[in-house]
Each structure stands twice: as structure tokens, then as C-alpha cells.
Scaffold this active site. Structure first.
Site: not given
Length: 593
Positions: A117-118, A299, A301, A303-304, A408
């Protein structure tokens, strides 16, 4: 046969298993053992008792391609008939969720997603793997705990050897026969996801409004998986110029940046939007016409999201509340008379609560983790319960989304804001100043009040010290005598209540405990405020202590103050009470956002 590393080294966190790259690459059979645990768990939970079709995709970070080749072979060894992999191996997490739901006739049973992710990427940084289930949702705690338990008893894994690697850059539709009964298929990473967004928004209207000369957007992909999707959406679908994009080429190390879309790590975008590091206006900029109307960041991946206007930062909690209050601008909601349910994570501010109450929308407050929203979104679909769709949800950690998928979705949030801005300007003549993000947010605050909010992150804290801090808060304030352990002082900010958040899922009845320590304060004027302490479950090493600060202010004459400044006295009081510096050795947080 391969013996497995024991001792709890494969317990997933909030969203999958994240470790340093060298753990995955250098620990013998680490990837194979974890994937075997996931597949065994998935097969056990599937009504057919087997897994026929899976997606394997990643965010493009370092070790993505090498791990994929190992995963393909484990899938083949476990009898997976078809593995679908995006061209290039890169696919945003929301796109994976959309593909699970709609690709291959709806027969995709899940996905193995390679992402941290982030978190940073690179040879000495983070790598992760998570599993998404058949409706596109992240695996819940029941699944991840079962996978962890399976990992502890695992003594061998199934794989195949020999044969060439899969060419991830082969043409779409190319197949690779791993075994006579198992193949890998290269798929289009974009089509299904873009179609899911088209089902939510009016692309013709957006294309028309955002072609005006007096509005513009700047999107920062942070060299993550969302960049190519932003290019496909904003450039190819909505007709914008390349000037709308920055850092939209995925890189294994994210260009050396930390791909977390906040004021600290998206600092280049912050500057280009005319903001100071704390999100306030950079007063040195006099010509505001050179600034983009809307700024956004993704981010690692995809999603944010971070949302900003010219010289104006929008907190994720405010963004969620504003989307809720402006649902008429978003066809996904407007076509069905508005949301049938909304939800936020507990640490997020109560900005959504006041909107939901005013607009008579059912509200849910969940622990942190998108998997908790999944049950609510799929209540009818999965449990034959109440239908809460269309559904809106979000987290303070820059996550926003709806029921179009079960993750998300950063670009969904960007399109929501593009729609809100377009709707706010629908009656504004072309020669008049546009209604800005700042105008929209300040109008909202005047109507509902402002929830001053910010988060302090203490990253990489020694795990024992982090546990000591949490135990101290629990012992002294939640279980102890507040009057004795937190006496009044000259700050005038008094601790009046403390509790530990627990959650009972209204859909399946599952219970989750120890989800954050909540301290409630009252100042000398009688105004209440809240501070939440929580250990993050998304790190790969050490611990991240998160401190969330919130204070409500109805008086519109006080709304212009910077949130970190408005909340500084509250932060200092809370930090002193919990002995943050004494226990962790940290004089200041790593990040304030």
C-alpha cells in the site's frame, strides 16, 4: 517438502502481510509458504472446496515480478486452473476489486494482491501480499486468522518446477500453460475498472466542465500503481492534457518517495497547490490564477487519496462528509435517492455524523480497516440482510469509497470531487469566478460547524515501548481513576472520560476488541474534544503509534485557523498525560497531517 518458519512470523495485519523485502526474498520458501496458507484457507472456505480462477496482480513495487513467478507456480501446484494477471503485472487495488466482481463472467474466486500500500518500496523497504475474496473485498479477520493458523501447522507446499517464466509484458489475451491443467492469462488491467467508474459518474458532464479554460486539475500518482489508471481516466477518457498529471509512471522504489498521500509525503503537490507544509495558504503566492482548481494524490496501490483546492487542504474526514452532503452531484447516489448507509472508521472525525443525522442516513462507526465496511456493503448480497447500498464510507487515513467495488478507491474520490465542483458551478457564468474547493468547504462548515482534526504519527517506534504506552493508557485512564491519575493543571484541559473501542458487526454479529483508546477532554469554556491512541497495523517493522485529535467548533469566525495550531494545546496535554516522550524517546511525531 519445505519446513516453515514458525513463531508468528506470518500473521497478517490490518491489510495483509507486510515485511521487508529481504524477508520475502531471503527466507527460504517464504513466499511459497504464505501463499500456500492463503490457498488452503480459500479452498476451505469456498463451497466447491477448490479454487479454479484467481487474479494475481501487484502495485509494481520492488520484488513484484519475482514474487509473481513464484506465485504462478504455487497456484499451478494447487490445481488453480486459470490465473489472470494484468499486462505489465501492475494493477491498482481498486481495479483488482472491480475485476474480481465482473471479470470472466463473475467466476473469479479471489485475488492475491502484491502490495504494501502506502509503505515505501525498494530493496531495503517493504513488500506485502494480501488476499481479496470473491466479492472483491479484503479478506476479513476470520480468513486471515485461519490463514495464520494454517501457516503454523504447514510443513510443505505444492508447486511446479521447470519451464520459462511468464512474460508479463506479453499482449493482452496471451496464455502461458504452466501445467496441462493450469494456465496464466494476460488481461487488460483497465477496462473493467473504468467501466465501474462510468457507472458511478457522468463522464460527458465531467468532460464538458473540465474542458473550461478557468478550471484545471493536478493529479500526483506518487509513482504508484494508480498513475496509469489516472492517465487512462483523465487523459484518454476525459480529454485533459498531460499537464494534469505528475509522477504517474510506476517505479519499483516509487522514485525514492514515500507513496503516502498526505501533507508530508505529497509535499511537491502541496507546493504546487499553493499551500504551506501544514496545509494552510502560502501567503507568498499572490497570483492565484496560476494554481490548479483541484489537486489530488494517490498512494502506492492507488486506493488512497488526498484532496486539495488552490491554497486549501481538505482533511479526509471533511472530504467524506462533503461527499455525503453533496450526493446529488454524484449519479451513483442521485439515481437511487441518496445513500442508504454511510460509515466511517472510529478514529475519523464526527464530521460525517452530523451530516448523516441531518439527512436521515443510517450511520455506522467501525474499527479501522476496509474489511469492516465490506460486510455492510454486502449485507444483502452476502448475508441476505438489509440492503445499505448505495453506500458511502471512508477512513481518516485518506481512504474513501462506495459500493461500486469493495475497496477504497482513490480515483473514485477524485471523480466525486470533480463532480461536486462542477455541480457547484453549474449556474456560474463563464466570465464569473468559479466556486472553489475552499468556497465549498467553508460553506459546509458554516452549515454544520467545523471538526478541527489532525493526526500525529510516531513511526518506527520500538514495539515494546509502543506496547508500554498503550498499557499505561489502559491502566491509568480506561481502568484507573481519572481524577487521581489525570488531575487538573494550568492548561484548563481536563480528561473527563476514557474508553477502549470495541465493535460488534451489525451484519454477522462478529466482535472485535481493542480497536483504539479514546480520551475525552473538556476545556475551561466547557467545549469537549477527543484524542484517540492506536497502534497501526500497516507497518512492516517496529510500531507506528497514531494519535488522532479532534475538536468541534460551531463559531464560523473561528474556522480559518490551521488545524495543527488549533489543536496544539490539546496535543500537548495528551502527550504529557500518556508520557509519550518518556516512554518512546520521541520528542516529536514523524508526521503531522
Amino acid at each position: 517438502m519445505s519446513h516453515f518458519c514458525r513463531g508468528g512470523c506470518m500473521r497478517p495485519g490490518t491489510s495483509g502481510l507486510r515485511k521487508k523485502v529481504e524477508v520475502w526474498s531471503d527466507t527460504q520458501n517464504y513466499v511459497e509458504n504464505f501463499v500456500q496458507s492463503l490457498l488452503d484457507t480459500a479452498k476451505q472456505r469456498d463451497p466447491t472446496g477448490k479454487i479454479d480462477t484467481l487474479i494475481v496482480a501487484g502495485d509494481g513495487r520492488y520484488y513484484n515480478n519475482e514474487a509473481m513467478q513464484r506465485i504462478f507456480r504455487v497456484c499451478a501446484g494447487n490445481g488453480v486452473n486459470k490465473v489472470l494477471v494484468p499486462k505489465g503485472g501492475i494493477m491498482s487495488t481498486p481495479a483488482v476489486s472491480a475485476a474480481i466482481r465482473d471479470l470472466d463472467g463473475g467466476f473469479v474466486q479471489g485475488a492475491i494482491v502484491l502490495t504494501a500500500s502506502h509503505n515505501p518500496g525498494g530493496p531495503r523497504e517493504d513488500f506485502g501480499i494480501k488476499y481479496n475474496e470473491g466479492l472483491g473485498q479484503p479478506a476479513g479477520e476470520e480468513f486471515t486468522e485461519a490463514a495464520y493458523d494454517r501457516s503454523l501447522e504447514l510443513v510443505s507446499y505444492s508447486s511446479v518446477t521447470g519451464g520459462p517464466d511468464v512474460n508479463l509484458n506479453a499482449d493482452i489475451g496471451t496464455t502461458f500453460q504452466i501445467t496441462p491443467s493450469s494456465l496464466v492469462v494476460i488481461i487488460d488491467p483497465f477496462e473493467v475498472y473504468i467501466n465501474s467508474l462510468k457507472s458511478c459518474f457522468d463522464f460527458d458532464m465531467l468532460r464538458s466542465f473540465w474542458s473550461r479554460n478557468d478550471v484545471s486539475i493536478l493529479f500526483d500518482g506518487m509513482h504508484g500503481a494508480g498513475g496509469p489508471f489516472a492517465r487512462r481516466l483523465l487523459i484518454e477518457e476525459l480529454g485533459m492534457s498531460e499537464d494534469a498529471l505528475m509522477r504517474c509512471n510506476p517505479l519499483p522504489d516509487f522514485g525514492g518517495c514515500h507513496p503516502d498521500p498526505n501533507l508530508t509525503y505529497a509535499d511537491e503537490l502541496v507546493k504546487k497547490m499553493g499551500m504551506a507544509p501544514d496545509g494552510s495558504a502560502d501567503e507568498s503566492i499572490k497570483d492565484l490564477t496560476v494554481l490548479p482548481t483541484l489537486g489530488a494524490a494517490n498512494d502506492g496501490d492507488g486506493d488512497r487519496n488526498m484532496i486539495a483546492g488552490s491554497q486549501f487542504f481538505v482533511t479526509p474526514s471533511d472530504s467524506l462528509a462533503l461527499i455525503c452532503d453533496n450526493w446529488e452531484a454524484i449519479p451513483h447516489f442521485a439515481q437511487r435517492g441518496g445513500p442508504n448507509g454511510v460509515a466511517r472508521s472510529m478514529p475519523s472525525s464526527a464530521a460525517l455524523d452530523v451530516v448523516a443525522q441531518a439527512r436521515s442516513i443510517p450511520l455506522f462507526i467501525t474499527p479501522t480497516g476496509w474489511k469492516f465496511f465490506g460486510n455492510l456493503m454486502s449485507s444483502k448480497e452476502l448475508f441476505d440482510g438489509k440492503d445499505y447500498t448505495p453506500f458511502l464510507c471512508g477512513e481518516e487515513s485518506f481512504g474513501t469509497g462506495s459500493d461500486h467495488i469493495r475497496e477504497k478507491d482513490g480515483l473514485w474520490a477524485v471523480l466525486a470531487w470533480m463532480s461536486i465542483i462542477a455541480n457547484a458551478n453549474k449556474d456560474v457564468p463563464a466570465n464569473e469566478p468559479v466556486v472553489t474547493v475552499k468556497d465549498i468547504v467553508k460553506k459546509h462548515w458554516k452549515k454544520y460547524g467545523r471538526h478541527f482534526y489532525c493526526r500525529y504519527d510516531y513511526e518506527g517506534v520500538e514495539s515494546g515501548a509502543a506496547d508500554t504506552l498503550v498499557d499505561r493508557i489502559r491502566e491509568l485512564f480506561v481502568d484507573g481513576n481519572i481524577a487521581e491519575n489525570a488531575p487538573s493543571d494550568n492548561t484548563g484541559i481536563d480528561l473527563i472520560h476514557a474508553e477502549e473501542f470495541a465493535y460488534e458487526d451489525p451484519v454477522d454479529g462478529s466482535k472485535t476488541s481493542k480497536q483504539g483508546l479514546v480520551l475525552q477532554f473538556k476545556n475551561s469554556l466547557g467545549d469537549t474534544s477527543r484524542v484517540v491512541f492506536r497502534l497501526s497495523g500497516t507497518g512492516s517493522s517496529g510500531a507506528t503509534i497514531r494519535m488522532y485529535l479532534e475538536q468541534y467548533e460551531k463559531d464560523s469566525t473561528k474556522h480559518d485557523e490551521s488545524a495543527p495550531i488549533a489543536l496544539r494545546a490539546l496535543a500537548d496535554r495528551a502527550i504529557s498525560l500518556v508520557a509519550m516522550q518518556e516512554i518512546t524517546g520521541r520528542e516529536k511525531p514523524t508526521v503531522i497531517t
